[in-house]
Design an enzyme around this catalytic site. Structure first.
Site, PDB file in Angstrom:
ATOM      1  N   SER A  12       0.815  -1.220   0.000  1.00  0.00           N
ATOM      2  CA  SER A  12       0.000   0.000   0.000  1.00  0.00           C
ATOM      3  C   SER A  12       0.852   1.275   0.000  1.00  0.00           C
ATOM      4  O   SER A  12       1.872   1.357   0.679  1.00  0.00           O
ATOM      5  CB  SER A  12      -0.908   0.010   1.232  1.00  0.00           C
ATOM      6  OG  SER A  12      -1.592   1.241   1.294  1.00  0.00           O
ATOM      7  N   LEU A  13       0.391   2.276  -0.747  1.00  0.00           N
ATOM      8  CA  LEU A  13       1.069   3.578  -0.760  1.00  0.00           C
ATOM      9  C   LEU A  13       0.500   4.511   0.305  1.00  0.00           C
ATOM     10  O   LEU A  13       1.016   5.611   0.503  1.00  0.00           O
ATOM     11  CB  LEU A  13       0.885   4.251  -2.133  1.00  0.00           C
ATOM     12  CG  LEU A  13       1.620   3.626  -3.314  1.00  0.00           C
ATOM     13  CD1 LEU A  13       1.405   4.479  -4.555  1.00  0.00           C
ATOM     14  CD2 LEU A  13       3.103   3.508  -3.015  1.00  0.00           C
ATOM     15  N   LYS A  63     -13.223  -4.850   3.997  1.00  0.00           N
ATOM     16  CA  LYS A  63     -14.149  -3.723   3.810  1.00  0.00           C
ATOM     17  C   LYS A  63     -15.602  -4.076   4.153  1.00  0.00           C
ATOM     18  O   LYS A  63     -16.328  -3.254   4.692  1.00  0.00           O
ATOM     19  CB  LYS A  63     -14.059  -3.177   2.379  1.00  0.00           C
ATOM     20  CG  LYS A  63     -12.755  -2.425   2.107  1.00  0.00           C
ATOM     21  CD  LYS A  63     -12.740  -1.844   0.706  1.00  0.00           C
ATOM     22  CE  LYS A  63     -11.402  -1.192   0.404  1.00  0.00           C
ATOM     23  NZ  LYS A  63     -11.332  -0.601  -0.946  1.00  0.00           N
ATOM     24  N   ASP A  99     -13.841   5.724  -1.202  1.00  0.00           N
ATOM     25  CA  ASP A  99     -13.594   5.319  -2.599  1.00  0.00           C
ATOM     26  C   ASP A  99     -14.646   5.946  -3.513  1.00  0.00           C
ATOM     27  O   ASP A  99     -14.374   6.250  -4.676  1.00  0.00           O
ATOM     28  CB  ASP A  99     -13.664   3.791  -2.741  1.00  0.00           C
ATOM     29  CG  ASP A  99     -12.446   3.103  -2.141  1.00  0.00           C
ATOM     30  OD1 ASP A  99     -11.397   3.744  -1.993  1.00  0.00           O
ATOM     31  OD2 ASP A  99     -12.565   1.904  -1.799  1.00  0.00           O
ATOM     32  N   GLY A 123     -16.420  -6.096 -13.328  1.00  0.00           N
ATOM     33  CA  GLY A 123     -16.202  -6.385 -11.915  1.00  0.00           C
ATOM     34  C   GLY A 123     -17.407  -5.998 -11.087  1.00  0.00           C
ATOM     35  O   GLY A 123     -18.180  -5.093 -11.471  1.00  0.00           O
ATOM     36  N   ALA A 124     -17.595  -6.713  -9.973  1.00  0.00           N
ATOM     37  CA  ALA A 124     -18.736  -6.422  -9.093  1.00  0.00           C
ATOM     38  C   ALA A 124     -18.332  -6.527  -7.625  1.00  0.00           C
ATOM     39  O   ALA A 124     -19.164  -6.816  -6.768  1.00  0.00           O
ATOM     40  CB  ALA A 124     -19.887  -7.375  -9.409  1.00  0.00           C
ATOM     41  N   GLY A 126     -15.900  -4.760  -4.268  1.00  0.00           N
ATOM     42  CA  GLY A 126     -15.992  -3.520  -3.499  1.00  0.00           C
ATOM     43  C   GLY A 126     -15.721  -2.280  -4.335  1.00  0.00           C
ATOM     44  O   GLY A 126     -16.437  -1.274  -4.209  1.00  0.00           O
ATOM     45  N   THR A 149     -18.393 -13.749 -11.799  1.00  0.00           N
ATOM     46  CA  THR A 149     -19.431 -14.444 -11.029  1.00  0.00           C
ATOM     47  C   THR A 149     -20.728 -13.664 -11.230  1.00  0.00           C
ATOM     48  O   THR A 149     -20.930 -12.610 -10.613  1.00  0.00           O
ATOM     49  CB  THR A 149     -19.054 -14.470  -9.529  1.00  0.00           C
ATOM     50  OG1 THR A 149     -17.727 -14.977  -9.413  1.00  0.00           O
ATOM     51  CG2 THR A 149     -20.013 -15.328  -8.727  1.00  0.00           C
ATOM     52  N   TYR A 218      -4.080   0.800  -9.979  1.00  0.00           N
ATOM     53  CA  TYR A 218      -3.111   1.893 -10.132  1.00  0.00           C
ATOM     54  C   TYR A 218      -1.659   1.414 -10.137  1.00  0.00           C
ATOM     55  O   TYR A 218      -0.747   2.209 -10.313  1.00  0.00           O
ATOM     56  CB  TYR A 218      -3.320   2.959  -9.045  1.00  0.00           C
ATOM     57  CG  TYR A 218      -3.249   2.424  -7.639  1.00  0.00           C
ATOM     58  CD1 TYR A 218      -2.031   2.208  -7.011  1.00  0.00           C
ATOM     59  CD2 TYR A 218      -4.409   2.119  -6.946  1.00  0.00           C
ATOM     60  CE1 TYR A 218      -1.983   1.703  -5.727  1.00  0.00           C
ATOM     61  CE2 TYR A 218      -4.372   1.613  -5.663  1.00  0.00           C
ATOM     62  CZ  TYR A 218      -3.146   1.414  -5.058  1.00  0.00           C
ATOM     63  OH  TYR A 218      -3.099   0.899  -3.795  1.00  0.00           O
TER      64      TYR A 218
HETATM   65  P1  NAP Z   1     -12.805  -7.523  -4.691  1.00  0.00           P
HETATM   66  O1  NAP Z   1     -13.970  -7.046  -3.885  1.00  0.00           O
HETATM   67  O2  NAP Z   1     -12.037  -8.723  -4.238  1.00  0.00           O
HETATM   68  O3  NAP Z   1     -13.345  -7.736  -6.190  1.00  0.00           O
HETATM   69  C1  NAP Z   1     -12.473  -8.228  -7.187  1.00  0.00           C
HETATM   70  C2  NAP Z   1     -13.187  -8.201  -8.526  1.00  0.00           C
HETATM   71  O4  NAP Z   1     -12.269  -8.680  -9.533  1.00  0.00           O
HETATM   72  C3  NAP Z   1     -14.419  -9.107  -8.612  1.00  0.00           C
HETATM   73  O5  NAP Z   1     -15.350  -8.554  -9.496  1.00  0.00           O
HETATM   74  C4  NAP Z   1     -13.808 -10.397  -9.167  1.00  0.00           C
HETATM   75  O6  NAP Z   1     -14.737 -11.205  -9.826  1.00  0.00           O
HETATM   76  C5  NAP Z   1     -12.842  -9.826 -10.178  1.00  0.00           C
HETATM   77  N1  NAP Z   1     -11.787 -10.772 -10.499  1.00  0.00           N
HETATM   78  C6  NAP Z   1     -10.738 -11.124  -9.734  1.00  0.00           C
HETATM   79  N2  NAP Z   1      -9.972 -12.037 -10.365  1.00  0.00           N
HETATM   80  C7  NAP Z   1     -10.575 -12.269 -11.558  1.00  0.00           C
HETATM   81  C8  NAP Z   1     -10.267 -13.118 -12.659  1.00  0.00           C
HETATM   82  N3  NAP Z   1      -9.187 -13.900 -12.655  1.00  0.00           N
HETATM   83  N4  NAP Z   1     -11.089 -13.085 -13.745  1.00  0.00           N
HETATM   84  C9  NAP Z   1     -12.175 -12.269 -13.767  1.00  0.00           C
HETATM   85  N5  NAP Z   1     -12.520 -11.458 -12.730  1.00  0.00           N
HETATM   86  C10 NAP Z   1     -11.728 -11.456 -11.654  1.00  0.00           C
HETATM   87  O7  NAP Z   1     -11.704  -6.392  -4.825  1.00  0.00           O
HETATM   88  P2  NAP Z   1     -11.968  -4.793  -4.872  1.00  0.00           P
HETATM   89  O8  NAP Z   1     -11.904  -4.247  -3.485  1.00  0.00           O
HETATM   90  O9  NAP Z   1     -13.177  -4.544  -5.684  1.00  0.00           O
HETATM   91  O10 NAP Z   1     -10.651  -4.292  -5.617  1.00  0.00           O
HETATM   92  C11 NAP Z   1     -10.509  -4.449  -7.019  1.00  0.00           C
HETATM   93  C12 NAP Z   1      -9.318  -3.623  -7.489  1.00  0.00           C
HETATM   94  O11 NAP Z   1      -9.600  -2.247  -7.242  1.00  0.00           O
HETATM   95  C13 NAP Z   1      -8.000  -3.920  -6.754  1.00  0.00           C
HETATM   96  O12 NAP Z   1      -6.968  -3.960  -7.710  1.00  0.00           O
HETATM   97  C14 NAP Z   1      -7.822  -2.715  -5.854  1.00  0.00           C
HETATM   98  O13 NAP Z   1      -6.452  -2.423  -5.605  1.00  0.00           O
HETATM   99  C15 NAP Z   1      -8.444  -1.635  -6.706  1.00  0.00           C
HETATM  100  N6  NAP Z   1      -8.894  -0.439  -5.933  1.00  0.00           N
HETATM  101  C16 NAP Z   1      -8.351   0.755  -6.285  1.00  0.00           C
HETATM  102  C17 NAP Z   1      -8.734   1.884  -5.604  1.00  0.00           C
HETATM  103  C18 NAP Z   1      -8.135   3.213  -5.983  1.00  0.00           C
HETATM  104  O14 NAP Z   1      -8.140   4.105  -5.136  1.00  0.00           O
HETATM  105  N7  NAP Z   1      -7.652   3.377  -7.205  1.00  0.00           N
HETATM  106  C19 NAP Z   1      -9.693   1.821  -4.575  1.00  0.00           C
HETATM  107  C20 NAP Z   1     -10.246   0.574  -4.263  1.00  0.00           C
HETATM  108  C21 NAP Z   1      -9.831  -0.560  -4.952  1.00  0.00           C
HETATM  109  P3  NAP Z   1     -15.567 -12.336  -9.000  1.00  0.00           P
HETATM  110  O15 NAP Z   1     -16.686 -11.602  -8.306  1.00  0.00           O
HETATM  111  O16 NAP Z   1     -16.012 -13.283 -10.034  1.00  0.00           O
HETATM  112  O17 NAP Z   1     -14.574 -12.954  -8.017  1.00  0.00           O
END
Ligand code: NAP
Length: 274
Positions: A12-13, A63, A99, A123-124, A126, A149, A218
């Site tokens: 984390s940054l 979260k 976020d 994606g669906a 957090g 999913t 990012y």
């Molecule tokens: P999460 O709740 O674990 O959700 C992950 C998502 O990615 C789900 O939709 C999951 O699909 C999908 N996924 C993971 N592996 C996959 C694969 N191999 N093939 C297809 N779909 C896949 O995680 P999150 O909290 O949403 O975070 C997602 C990303 O957002 C991370 O990289 C995080 O660092 C980034 N993020 C960035 C910020 C920012 O400030 N820029 C803020 C928050 C999060 P399923 O539902 O099918 O598992």
């Protein structure tokens, strides 16, 4: 003290961003990252509260658990169903989701208007929920959600109401919608370090040339998703805008004023060069 609770947290940054700001602004605070294994959030949280901590950020995988544990929730956290920012208030803990504001501000800063827009999210999880809430808040007309999913996309649509629609993550379904969307966002973790070779979608020639393509990932900044979009001539927006603005919004909860976006951005530029 401020804290980050997640598992893992080493990448984390946030500690660097917040500590740089405390140093430059002469504030007597420190931000520390703690790896908290699944199932241990409540214990860590009680420890922070006992120690008189001002607040904390919550990251993967806590979260949703933080949402359930908080004593009170902001409206955005309620809608997003997830909490990434805690504020400790005289024995009570308020949960917020910055976020949502982070993504909304990043769009505004880039001059991308969401009002009336039709958006497609991959994606669906957090991040997708936060992005969808931000887009609805900015007046998007339709948000389509395609996820590996499908049930998770349907659940997100059920939770957020009639402007949100699940979309099968199938080539035909995406291509049929593509010419009618103006904003596409990767909200999956695909493409994130250490797997920069992955992306949820490859062919951006199916979109209108005016379409804006954003990524929440990012690290790296120029993900495969964004590189493919740029090659098709589309405008792109990387995940660092959301990152710095979610940090700035957290300061409003902790200190009653937004954090210094420019200091956060300097840290990000230094740690994640183009
Ligand atoms: P999460 O709740 O674990 O959700 C992950 C998502 O990615 C789900 O939709 C999951 O699909 C999908 N996924 C993971 N592996 C996959 C694969 N191999 N093939 C297809 N779909 C896949 O995680 P999150 O909290 O949403 O975070 C997602 C990303 O957002 C991370 O990289 C995080 O660092 C980034 N993020 C960035 C910020 C920012 O400030 N820029 C803020 C928050 C999060 P399923 O539902 O099918 O598992």
């Amino acid at each position: 003290m401020l804290a980050l609770l997640g598992y893992p947290v080493a990448h984390s940054l946030s500690p660097q961003m917040h500590n740089a700001a405390f140093r430059k602004l002469g504030m007597n605070f420190v931000y520390l990252a703690f790896p908290v294994p699944p199932g241990s959030l409540r214990t860590a949280w009680q420890g922070l509260s006992t120690l008189g901590t001002v607040g904390a950020n919550i990251t993967i995988p806590h979260k949703e658990a933080a949402f359930s544990l908080a004593d009170e929730l902001t409206e955005e956290a309620k809608m997003a169903g997830a909490v990434n920012t805690l504020t400790f208030l005289d024995g009570r803990v308020r949960g917020a989701n910055t976020d949502v504001e982070g993504f909304a501000r990043a769009l505004e800063e880039a001059g991308v208007a969401a009002r009336g827009a039709r958006a497609l999210l991959f994606g669906a999880g957090g991040a997708a929920r936060a992005v969808a809430v931000a887009l609805l808040g900015q007046g998007a007309a339709e948000v389509h959600v395609a996820n590996r999913t499908p049930e998770r996309a349907r659940e997100l649509a059920r939770a957020l109401g009639e402007r949100v629609h699940p979309l099968p993550l199938e080539e035909g379904a995406v291509k049929a919608l593509a010419p009618r969307v103006s904003l596409v966002v990767n909200c999956t973790s695909l493409g994130m370090h250490p797997h920069p070779e992955l992306a949820p979608w490859e062919d951006f020639t199916v979109f209108d040339p005016s379409t804006v393509v954003a990524d929440v990932v990012y690290n790296p900044r120029r993900t495969r998703f964004l590189r493919r979009a740029a090659e098709a001539g589309l405008k792109t927006l990387d995940g660092t805008g959301m990152l710095v603005h979610q940090a700035a919004a957290a300061w409003r909860h902790w200190f009653g004023r937004p954090g210094p976006v420019e200091i956060f951005r300097e840290v990000v530029e230094h740690c994640l060069p183009e």
